[in-house]
Write a protein that holds these residues in place. Structure first.
Motif, short mmCIF file in Angstrom:
data_model
loop_
_atom_site.label_atom_id
_atom_site.label_comp_id
_atom_site.label_asym_id
_atom_site.label_seq_id
_atom_site.Cartn_x
_atom_site.Cartn_y
_atom_site.Cartn_z
N ASP A 1 37.26 18.11 -38.07
CA ASP A 1 36.50 16.86 -38.32
C ASP A 1 37.19 15.63 -37.73
O ASP A 1 37.19 14.57 -38.33
N ASN A 2 37.76 15.80 -36.55
CA ASN A 2 38.45 14.69 -35.91
C ASN A 2 37.78 14.38 -34.56
O ASN A 2 38.25 14.81 -33.51
N ARG A 3 36.68 13.63 -34.64
CA ARG A 3 35.94 13.28 -33.43
C ARG A 3 36.76 12.43 -32.47
O ARG A 3 36.65 12.58 -31.25
N GLU A 4 37.59 11.55 -33.02
CA GLU A 4 38.40 10.68 -32.16
C GLU A 4 39.37 11.51 -31.33
O GLU A 4 39.55 11.26 -30.13
N ALA A 5 40.01 12.50 -31.95
CA ALA A 5 40.93 13.36 -31.21
C ALA A 5 40.17 14.16 -30.15
O ALA A 5 40.66 14.33 -29.03
N ALA A 6 38.99 14.63 -30.50
CA ALA A 6 38.18 15.37 -29.53
C ALA A 6 37.86 14.50 -28.32
O ALA A 6 37.95 14.96 -27.17
#
Length: 92
Positions: free
Chosen positions: A13-18
């Protein structure tokens, strides 16, 4: 591979990291494929972020990468999470 890392970010659930890893993929001279884009679309879709998911679809199309059934299913998921049946129908 980058796609595995993108998938791990999404599962965490880490869109920013993706998004950072996606940028790194292209910065390293790699070409994103349908899995890369579908993963990014799903990252936003699973949170009901339809606008961002559609933005990634536009990036995908501009890059000449053809969406597949997984891509469209992710867009339907985004619409469904927002209760947007009309929006979901346009991707069906």
């Amino acid at each position: 591979s980058y796609n595995m890392i993108l998938d791990a970010c999404v599962k965490a659930d880490n869109r920013e990291a993706a998004e950072r890893w996606f940028s790194r993929l292209t910065d390293d001279g790699q070409t994103p494929d349908e899995v890369s884009y579908a993963t990014m679309i799903y990252a936003h879709a699973k949170h009901g972020a339809t606008e961002q998911a559609e933005k990634w679809l536009q990036h995908m199309l501009k890059a000449g990468v053809q969406p597949n059934v997984v891509t469209y299913n992710s867009l339907i998921v985004a619409c469904a999470r927002n209760g947007d049946i009309v929006g979901a129908e346009k991707w069906a």
